[in-house]
Design an enzyme around this catalytic site. Structure first.
Site, PDB file in Angstrom:
ATOM      1  CB  THR A  18       4.704 -12.678   4.080  1.00 38.54           C
ATOM      2  OG1 THR A  18       3.320 -13.029   3.865  1.00 38.54           O
ATOM      3  CG2 THR A  18       4.972 -12.621   5.576  1.00 38.54           C
ATOM      4  N   GLY A  19       3.933 -10.684   1.313  1.00 39.10           N
ATOM      5  CA  GLY A  19       3.765 -10.751  -0.139  1.00 39.10           C
ATOM      6  C   GLY A  19       4.990 -10.232  -0.876  1.00 39.10           C
TER       7      GLY A  19
ATOM      8  CD  GLN B 139       2.920  -5.579  -6.210  1.00 42.74           C
ATOM      9  OE1 GLN B 139       2.025  -5.112  -5.514  1.00 42.74           O
ATOM     10  NE2 GLN B 139       2.899  -5.513  -7.532  1.00 42.74           N
TER      11      GLN B 139
ATOM     12  CD  GLU C   2      -3.095   1.613 -11.179  1.00 42.06           C
ATOM     13  OE1 GLU C   2      -3.604   2.373 -12.030  1.00 42.06           O
ATOM     14  OE2 GLU C   2      -2.187   0.808 -11.429  1.00 42.06           O
TER      15      GLU C   2
ATOM     16  CE1 TYR D 257       6.613   8.760  -7.908  1.00 39.94           C
ATOM     17  CE2 TYR D 257       6.708   7.540  -9.967  1.00 39.94           C
ATOM     18  CZ  TYR D 257       6.287   7.644  -8.659  1.00 39.94           C
ATOM     19  OH  TYR D 257       5.545   6.630  -8.100  1.00 39.94           O
TER      20      TYR D 257
ATOM     21  CD  GLU E 192      -5.135  13.780 -12.930  1.00 39.43           C
ATOM     22  OE1 GLU E 192      -3.974  13.572 -13.348  1.00 39.43           O
ATOM     23  OE2 GLU E 192      -5.892  12.863 -12.556  1.00 39.43           O
TER      24      GLU E 192
ATOM     25  CG  HIS F 215      -4.778   9.351 -13.129  1.00 38.36           C
ATOM     26  ND1 HIS F 215      -4.163  10.563 -12.894  1.00 38.36           N
ATOM     27  CD2 HIS F 215      -3.799   8.422 -13.038  1.00 38.36           C
ATOM     28  CE1 HIS F 215      -2.879  10.371 -12.678  1.00 38.36           C
ATOM     29  NE2 HIS F 215      -2.631   9.079 -12.761  1.00 38.36           N
TER      30      HIS F 215
END
Length: 685
Positions: free
Chosen positions: A55-56, A58, A135, A198, A248, A291
């Site tokens: 229900t948050g 985001q 994160e 992306y 990376e 990162h």
């Protein structure tokens, strides 16, 4: 101190500092391994998706998008609540939700530091797949989750710190991938970087190829799912005809992937072609590039070494993801005509010549501040590190020396802490002379003694040094566990009588433990902000990651996404540019972040032009353009700005900038934008 003692001590303190570890996380009577859960990545129309934290704000926005896309969301969990949300059931806990809704997967959107508890609850209730996008999860919390995962064979984790996983043919999304760029097709993508993934998706869509799966490894130090595990899904997926890896600096996931590709090609008559892009070729040594996992620990290969290893196995490595779509079309055409996808006679050979015969790249290193703080890492001054060891009774040499290297770090492939040992401390010889010896938290004395013997052999020291070596390792590991370190590296000198002295030390700590959970305050207080680069401190206050580069530094860069920022710096240098900085605005690009970025970048008097490279994923391209225009006017910028906007509403964003009448150039193509930005910076120098 024995390995048993400090292991038991950490486990005891862990139950106090963190949450109580459950006694059992699997009710299955079958003994299996975490590798058995790789098949759980095969999501699709059949996948029943549960939301934890349903229900948050985001979670609600994300669930609406995913449902509209076609994802079979069956409901969610809100602790202590029973009801309805988005027309779907809300249940009070995961156990009840599993019993009533029978989910195959869970998308975790629990706010704050509750993500770890949510993961543990999902594992305990044997949900087949969990996706954690959050994160800033403390490293040692993740290590505990990884140890739990190793004890069971029911649950697979994707994440954390990643966009998630998506299957286009099955219209199933767990995560926050920007859906407008995805197209059902034939390319499988696995990536550490969200924004670069992306770009890879957009490139393959533009080329008319589309995607099958896009699996995010994520940018954290420890990943729930890595390259090799994703490749196993791609190998056996009939719709996946070509494979893209986005890697990376940091860890050896790319090297593990190269070894897997070698074995795959030996057992396959007509192997699927591979392409890759690796970020961080020009990243300064020892720095965290946005990162949490984008840094080289002792023994890690450089980005250049990773590229060479991948190319040796026939992977076509490009220097920008914009090239992936058309490059893969050529490789697939070669495979269809019977070329077997071999890069030697196709675009792979062309790329290899282009990569290795270009003019010598300028060497760029970061500013010399040893305490330069960045998101997710606190690096102590050498003297502070030595003082911590001295307080524990460790012998410290009066003068520095090269000697041998001994460290406690992480084996990212095995997802375990490890002792790292090398007979030399020279950085250029760290790879491949160093060796890792992973250990569980509950090591016994027998296994500890066996490891000490192996470490002594690697260090090339005699048996009489073993007692001192064991004592030093015990102190390092105890410090590593109790203070939640990332990596503790020491240089040591060993006398003929077997005495060991530490000649130098570099200690890195995970500041997420303090920032997100308010743990390790004493370590965090050792930070000396006054000695740090002002621009880097200013960026951190705005939630951004900034690294100031030395050298000519005529071109400022503003990029949204750590992987994309690394790749932008790499690509600009390869084309003759001189970036003054690495700046990652984070996953969003609003007026506020763009304005703050311009202020920070232009505070460097070397900057003669600014290159803004933004991929509009969740943020629309026209909104980004308006933010750039407003920031440009508010700050009355005098230096020319070049903007490349890709992503959602990219054409609208480019048009807004082109018609603004301001001293800003807008492009769709990276090549054109980079060429223009470099020319403007060089002309003004």
């Amino acid at each position: 101190m024995s390995l048993t003692a400090f292991s038991q001590g950490w486990r005891a303190s862990s139950r106090i500092v963190h949450s109580a570890t459950r006694s059992s996380f699997s009710t299955s009577t079958k003994l299996g391994a975490y590798e058995d859960t790789i098949k759980n990545l095969k999501i699709g129309k059949h996948t029943r998706v549960l939301y934890q934290g349903f229900t948050g704000r985001q979670a609600t926005a994300n669930a609406k998008e995913s449902i509209a896309y076609g994802t079979n969301v069956v409901g969610g969990v809100k602790p202590g609540t029973t009801g309805e949300h988005l027309g779907l059931p809300v249940l009070p806990d995961v156990r009840t939700a599993v019993k009533e809704l029978k989910p195959d997967a869970s998308a975790i959107y629990v706010p704050g530091n509750g993500t770890v508890a949510a993961m543990e609850e999902a594992i305990e209730n044997e949900i087949s797949l969990i996706v954690a996008v959050a994160e800033h999860i403390p490293l040692h919390d993740v290590m505990r989750v990884q140890q739990i995962l190793r004890t069971q064979s029911k649950t697979r984790l994707v994440g954390a710190n990643c966009p998630g996983i998506i299957n286009t043919w099955g219209r199933c999304r767990l995560g926050f991938q920007p859906l407008p760029f995805f197209k059902d097709g034939n390319i499988g993508i696995v990536a550490k970087s969200g924004t670069l993934s992306y770009e890879a998706v957009a490139s393959t869509t533009r080329a008319g190829l589309g995607q099958t799966y896009c699996i995010s490894m994520g940018g954290d130090i420890l990943a729930g799912t890595n390259f090799v595990e994703a490749l196993e899904i791609f190998e056996h997926d009939d719709q996946t005809e070509g494979i893209v890896l986005v890697g990376e600096i940091g860890g050896r996931a790319e090297i593990d992937a190269a070894e897997w590709i070698r074995a795959y090609k030996k057992r396959t008559a007509n192997p699927k072609p591979f392409m890759a892009v690796i970020g961080g070729v020009e990243s300064p040594t020892g720095r965290v590039m946005g990162h949490a996992g984008a840094w080289r620990s002792p023994g890690d290969a450089t980005a250049r070494e990773k590229i060479a290893i991948l190319e040796k196995e026939g992977v076509v490595v490009v220097d920008h993801p914009e090239k992936l779509g058309e490059g893969m079309k050529k490789l697939l055409a070669g495979r269809s005509s019977g070329a077997g996808g071999k890069a030697a006679s196709g675009p792979g050979a062309m790329q290899k010549r282009g990569y290795h015969t270009m003019r010598t790249r300028p060497t760029i290193v970061a500013s010399n501040s040893p305490t330069a703080a960045q998101k997710r890492t606190l690096i102590l001054k050498p003297q502070q590190a030595l003082d911590m060891l001295r307080d524990r009774g460790v012998k410290i040499a009066e003068s520095k020396g090269s000697g041998k290297m001994l460290a406690v770090s992480i084996d990212r492939s095995k997802r375990m802490p490890a002792i790292v040992a090398s007979p030399t401390s020279e950085p250029s010889q760290m790879f491949p002379q160093s060796r890792r010896y992973e250990f569980e938290y509950g090591s016994n004395d027998a296994s500890a003694d066996e490891m000490i013997t192996k470490v002594a052999e690697r260090l090339q020291v005699s048996d009489n040094a073993k007692p001192a070596l064991k004592e030093l390792i015990g102190n390092l590991v105890d410090l590593y566990m109790t203070k939640e370190a990332q990596a503790l590296r020491t240089n040591i000198a060993v006398s003929e009588t077997g005495e060991i002295e530490v000649t130098d030390a570099q200690f890195r700590f995970d500041d997420a433990a303090f920032r997100s959970s308010k743990r390790q305050q004493d370590i965090h207080q050792l930070r000396d902000i006054e000695s740090e680069v002002p621009e880097e401190v200013a960026a951190e206050k705005e939630g951004m990651a900034y690294v100031k580069m030395s050298g000519p530094g005529t071109l400022g860069t503003i990029v949204n996404g750590a992987g994309l920022a690394m790749n932008t710096v790499d690509a600009l240098i390869a084309r003759g540019g001189h970036p003054a900085n690495f700046l990652d605005t984070g996953g969003k690009a609003t007026k506020e972040t763009i304005k703050a970025s311009f202020q920070i970048v232009t505070s460097d008097p070397r900057v003669k032009a600014i290159f803004v490279n933004i991929f509009g994923g969740l943020t629309l391209g026209d909104m980004i353009a308006n933010g750039i225009l407003l920031a440009f006017k508010d700050l009355d910028l005098k230096v020319p700005v070049v903007v490349r906007i890709r992503g959602t509403n990219e054409a609208d964003g480019q048009k807004l900038i082109q018609e603004s009448g301001l001293k800003i150039d807008a492009f769709d193509s990276f090549e054109e934008a980079a060429e223009r930005a470099i020319k403007l910076a060089n002309d003004a120098s």
